[in-house]
Design a protein around this motif. Structure first.
Motif, mmCIF file in Angstrom:
data_model
loop_
_atom_site.group_PDB
_atom_site.id
_atom_site.type_symbol
_atom_site.label_atom_id
_atom_site.label_comp_id
_atom_site.label_asym_id
_atom_site.label_seq_id
_atom_site.Cartn_x
_atom_site.Cartn_y
_atom_site.Cartn_z
ATOM 1 N N ILE A 110 -0.975 25.563 -70.717
ATOM 2 C CA ILE A 110 -0.145 26.918 -70.933
ATOM 3 C C ILE A 110 0.441 27.327 -69.431
ATOM 4 O O ILE A 110 1.895 27.666 -69.408
ATOM 5 C CB ILE A 110 -0.959 27.995 -71.523
ATOM 6 N N TYR B 296 -0.060 34.599 -65.948
ATOM 7 C CA TYR B 296 -0.822 33.436 -66.288
ATOM 8 C C TYR B 296 -1.942 32.928 -65.484
ATOM 9 O O TYR B 296 -2.199 31.626 -65.392
ATOM 10 C CB TYR B 296 0.464 32.189 -66.213
ATOM 11 N N LEU C 4 -5.583 34.692 -68.951
ATOM 12 C CA LEU C 4 -5.458 33.842 -70.091
ATOM 13 C C LEU C 4 -6.678 33.810 -70.812
ATOM 14 O O LEU C 4 -6.645 34.125 -72.082
ATOM 15 C CB LEU C 4 -4.944 32.475 -69.833
ATOM 16 N N GLN D 193 -7.297 37.040 -72.423
ATOM 17 C CA GLN D 193 -6.583 37.270 -73.680
ATOM 18 C C GLN D 193 -6.970 36.244 -74.834
ATOM 19 O O GLN D 193 -7.089 36.757 -75.947
ATOM 20 C CB GLN D 193 -5.019 36.745 -73.318
ATOM 21 N N LEU D 194 -7.410 35.045 -74.568
ATOM 22 C CA LEU D 194 -7.789 34.139 -75.538
ATOM 23 C C LEU D 194 -9.129 34.566 -76.146
ATOM 24 O O LEU D 194 -9.420 34.183 -77.418
ATOM 25 C CB LEU D 194 -7.910 32.681 -74.937
ATOM 26 N N TYR E 44 -5.415 38.697 -80.197
ATOM 27 C CA TYR E 44 -4.630 38.049 -79.088
ATOM 28 C C TYR E 44 -4.452 36.834 -79.599
ATOM 29 O O TYR E 44 -5.607 35.838 -79.735
ATOM 30 C CB TYR E 44 -4.821 38.233 -77.794
ATOM 31 N N HIS E 45 -3.330 35.880 -79.739
ATOM 32 C CA HIS E 45 -3.097 34.539 -80.328
ATOM 33 C C HIS E 45 -2.437 33.717 -79.412
ATOM 34 O O HIS E 45 -1.230 34.089 -79.157
ATOM 35 C CB HIS E 45 -2.954 34.308 -81.732
ATOM 36 N N TYR E 46 -2.755 32.625 -79.133
ATOM 37 C CA TYR E 46 -1.896 31.640 -78.284
ATOM 38 C C TYR E 46 -1.681 30.409 -79.387
ATOM 39 O O TYR E 46 -2.683 30.110 -79.779
ATOM 40 C CB TYR E 46 -2.351 31.205 -77.056
ATOM 41 N N GLY F 269 2.459 33.685 -77.424
ATOM 42 C CA GLY F 269 1.531 34.449 -77.251
ATOM 43 C C GLY F 269 1.755 35.894 -77.966
ATOM 44 O O GLY F 269 2.952 36.397 -77.606
ATOM 45 N N TYR F 270 0.894 36.183 -78.898
ATOM 46 C CA TYR F 270 1.336 37.576 -79.605
ATOM 47 C C TYR F 270 -0.017 38.328 -79.694
ATOM 48 O O TYR F 270 -1.165 37.549 -79.842
ATOM 49 C CB TYR F 270 2.039 37.371 -80.864
ATOM 50 N N GLU F 271 0.043 39.781 -80.069
ATOM 51 C CA GLU F 271 -1.458 40.526 -80.224
ATOM 52 C C GLU F 271 -0.945 41.308 -81.402
ATOM 53 O O GLU F 271 -0.024 42.257 -81.615
ATOM 54 C CB GLU F 271 -1.596 41.412 -78.824
#
Length: 167
Positions: free
Chosen positions: A14, A43, A48, A51-52, A57-59, A75-77
């Motif tokens: 990423i 980043y 990251l 967030q993961l 939260y999804h990547y 990446g969205y939440e």
């Protein structure tokens, strides 16, 4: 094209995709100092991984199956606001633009948002980024704008856009 859910093992990938896409997307918009600062903040491995680990939260990695290559990521939440998903980032490496991958990724996002019961997708786009035209072509509209202090003397000067999910 397929989207593959990213895990903590994909953090270096990423980071690499972000760096490659940003150098192209923002070369005429942001100074190299601001790009380097934002990439290091947004980043970082710590950011990251955090967030993961967030269940909302999804990547997803955008994969070109024909070329067996990674073309970008999204990446969205979910539940960022009431009934709202925020698209925090969607980036494609320069070589993969114009192949329809962004459109397919947004269609995928629409399905995921509907599955989670959200009715709206929001995002920020730099006022000088041509991506605004892409989002508008996909049904997004500007609903506001804002200037956001991101630290180190830098700001983000963005349009706020939204897409309403219709059942």
């Amino acid at each position: 094209m397929k989207l593959t859910k990213a895990t903590e093992e994909n953090v270096p990938l990423i980071q690499d995709l972000a760096r490659r896409s940003w150098k192209n997307a923002y070369a005429e918009i942001l100074s190299e100092e601001q790009m380097d600062y934002m990439l290091s903040e947004m980043y970082s491995k710590t950011e990251l991984e955090s967030q993961l680990q967030n269940p909302n939260y999804h990547y997803y990695l955008i994969v070109d199956e024909n070329a067996n290559s990674y073309e970008g990521f999204m990446g969205y939440e979910h539940h960022y606001e009431d009934e709202t998903t925020k698209l925090h980032r969607i980036y494609l490496i320069p070589e993969s633009k114009g192949k329809g991958l962004g459109k397919l990724a947004l269609q995928f996002l629409n399905e995921k948002v509907s599955e989670h019961g959200n009715k709206r997708i929001i995002l920020n786009v730099n006022k000088h980024n041509a991506a605004r035209n892409f989002y508008e072509s996909q049904g997004y509209r500007v609903y506001d704008e804002g200037v956001f202090d991101i630290g180190n003397g830098f700001v983000m000067d963005d349009f706020l856009m939204e897409f309403l999910i219709h059942d």
